[in-house]
Design an enzyme around this catalytic site. Structure first.
Site, short mmCIF file in Angstrom:
data_model
loop_
_atom_site.label_atom_id
_atom_site.label_comp_id
_atom_site.label_asym_id
_atom_site.label_seq_id
_atom_site.Cartn_x
_atom_site.Cartn_y
_atom_site.Cartn_z
N GLY A 143 47.15 -18.92 12.93
CA GLY A 143 48.65 -18.91 12.71
C GLY A 143 48.77 -19.65 11.36
O GLY A 143 49.70 -20.58 11.24
N GLY A 184 52.30 -19.59 9.27
CA GLY A 184 53.44 -20.18 9.97
C GLY A 184 53.87 -21.92 9.35
O GLY A 184 53.08 -22.22 8.45
N ASP A 197 46.49 -14.90 10.49
CA ASP A 197 47.56 -14.80 10.99
C ASP A 197 48.13 -13.28 11.25
O ASP A 197 47.12 -12.39 10.70
CB ASP A 197 48.90 -15.43 10.03
CG ASP A 197 49.84 -15.96 11.16
OD1 ASP A 197 50.03 -15.32 12.10
OD2 ASP A 197 50.48 -17.21 10.91
N ARG A 221 60.01 -24.09 18.89
CA ARG A 221 61.16 -24.08 19.68
C ARG A 221 62.44 -23.97 18.89
O ARG A 221 62.53 -24.02 17.75
CB ARG A 221 60.95 -25.41 20.09
CG ARG A 221 60.25 -25.81 21.42
CD ARG A 221 60.35 -26.91 22.23
NE ARG A 221 60.21 -28.18 21.55
CZ ARG A 221 60.69 -29.35 21.71
NH1 ARG A 221 61.59 -29.44 22.86
NH2 ARG A 221 60.52 -30.28 21.15
N ILE A 255 47.37 -26.58 19.09
CA ILE A 255 48.48 -27.04 18.99
C ILE A 255 49.78 -26.33 19.70
O ILE A 255 50.64 -26.81 19.90
CB ILE A 255 48.81 -27.19 17.30
CG1 ILE A 255 47.86 -28.13 16.68
CG2 ILE A 255 50.34 -27.51 16.94
CD1 ILE A 255 47.57 -28.26 14.96
N ASN A 295 52.26 -24.77 21.72
CA ASN A 295 52.97 -25.37 22.86
C ASN A 295 53.29 -24.16 23.84
O ASN A 295 53.41 -23.09 23.86
CB ASN A 295 54.55 -25.81 22.36
CG ASN A 295 54.25 -27.41 22.17
OD1 ASN A 295 53.45 -28.07 22.70
ND2 ASN A 295 54.91 -27.75 20.80
N ASP A 323 52.63 -37.56 19.10
CA ASP A 323 53.06 -38.68 19.94
C ASP A 323 52.73 -39.64 19.48
O ASP A 323 53.51 -40.93 19.48
CB ASP A 323 52.77 -38.17 21.30
CG ASP A 323 53.00 -36.86 21.95
OD1 ASP A 323 53.95 -36.46 21.68
OD2 ASP A 323 52.28 -36.26 22.75
N ARG A 357 54.50 -40.61 16.10
CA ARG A 357 55.85 -41.22 16.33
C ARG A 357 55.98 -42.44 16.97
O ARG A 357 56.65 -43.44 16.53
CB ARG A 357 56.59 -40.18 17.24
CG ARG A 357 56.97 -38.72 16.53
CD ARG A 357 57.50 -37.75 17.52
NE ARG A 357 58.01 -36.59 17.02
CZ ARG A 357 57.95 -35.42 17.42
NH1 ARG A 357 57.53 -35.16 18.61
NH2 ARG A 357 58.38 -34.38 16.77
N HIS A 360 52.09 -33.73 26.95
CA HIS A 360 52.73 -33.62 25.46
C HIS A 360 54.01 -32.95 25.49
O HIS A 360 54.31 -31.91 24.95
CB HIS A 360 51.64 -32.70 24.81
CG HIS A 360 52.02 -32.64 23.13
ND1 HIS A 360 52.53 -33.45 22.44
CD2 HIS A 360 52.34 -31.47 22.45
CE1 HIS A 360 52.74 -33.11 21.41
NE2 HIS A 360 52.71 -31.72 21.13
#
Length: 318
Positions: free
Chosen positions: A8, A11, A34, A81, A117, A119, A150, A153, A177
């Site tokens: 990927g 991206g 990819d 997302r 990674i 989701n 996480d 952050r 996650h």
């Protein structure tokens, strides 16, 4: 010679993490894969004056070549997302993508460290585990759901709130996650105290930081840059373990005994990792009442997420 494959790579996350790892002194070969555009990204990166050799691979016919001989495989592939979407909404699209890539990993580099990674991580990691089992190569000590964002952050937001040196802040984040399955252990930060309102506010900020990015980008992207940075941090830890023979500590979503008593097979917590994979699941320590409540709320959500991943692979076999 250490080879890192990124699936990927064209991206938003893939390009950025490829750029960061091109600079890493412990990477000898970077294989970028990819569906389209990977050779272009590889050519661009190959002009950078660092030692890693970069190659690009396009489409499923070239996937095997990208993976052959890989020591670490990073999987940011999938659909990002969009506004209003939860990580769970992504499942229908990304589950099939991850299953296909896991199959290729099992066939071409079954002993590699896998860093997932894509989701929803709470479900995609169980998908990989079930696929690897099918091919008789599942090693639970080498399959990781990358939850480093996480932690990143938590370190950032807490340091800003309390005036800490962010470079010396390292907060343990457990659970899963996505949203309320993310549990930052704020009570375990040495020498730092919070008001009740700060705890609630910081926890919410950490849990839903991804939603903030999606909203701020007005539907034109998700947390690609911060995720790439976090993913590269995790790969750096693995490279130190593999190449420099160090034992490193990192939080990650893995098959774990930590929450087994509550019927949870996969759980994120602090781990000690060496060149052979996980060597220790660090105990959670004493949770505050607030954190214990978060844990209790997290368990049923994780059960559903994990079962969804396991069932997806089982149904695919029928």
């Amino acid at each position: 010679m250490v080879k890192v494959a990124i699936l990927g790579a064209a991206g938003g996350i893939g390009q950025s993490i490829s750029l960061i790892l091109k600079k890493h002194p412990l990477v000898d070969e970077l294989a970028l894969y990819d569906i389209v555009n990977a050779p272009g990204v590889a050519t661009d990166l190959s002009h950078i004056n660092t030692k890693a050799k970069v190659t690009g691979y396009n489409g499923v016919k070239e996937l095997d070549a990208a993976l052959t001989g890989a020591d670490i495989v990073v999987v940011p592939a999938g659909v990002p997302r969009k506004p209003g979407m939860t990580r769970d909404d992504l499942f229908k699209i990304n589950a099939g993508i991850v299953k296909g890539l896991a199959t290729a990993i099992a066939k071409n580099c079954p002993k590699a460290f896998s860093c997932i990674i894509s989701n929803p991580v709470n479900s995609t990691v169980p998908i990989c585990a079930e696929v690897y089992k099918t091919y008789g190569c599942y090693n639970p000590k080498k399959l990781f759901g990358v939850t480093t964002l996480d932690v990143v952050r938590a370190n950032t937001f807490v340091s800003e709130c309390k005036g800490l040196d962010v470079s010396k802040t390292d907060i343990t984040v457990i659970g899963g996650h996505s949203g309320t399955t993310i549990i930052p252990l704020l009570s375990q930060i040495p020498g730092v105290n919070f008001t009740e309102s700060q705890i609630k506010s910081l926890t919410q900020h950490i849990q839903f930081g991804g939603d903030e990015v999606v909203k701020a980008k007005n539907g034109k992207g998700s947390a690609t840059l911060s995720m790439a940075y976090a993913g590269a941090l995790f790969v750096d830890k693995l490279l130190n373990a593999i190449v420099l023979n160090k034992t490193v500590t990192a939080c990650s979503y893995v098959e774990s005994p930590i929450a087994k008593a509550d019927g949870i097979r996969f759980f994120s917590s602090a781990l000690k990792i060496d060149k052979n994979g996980i060597v220790e699941y660090v105990p959670l320590g004493k949770l505050s009442e607030f954190e214990q409540n978060l844990y209790n709320e997290c368990i049923p959500q994780l059960k559903v997420n994990i079962e969804k991943g396991v069932n997806f692979v089982a149904q695919s076999k029928l």
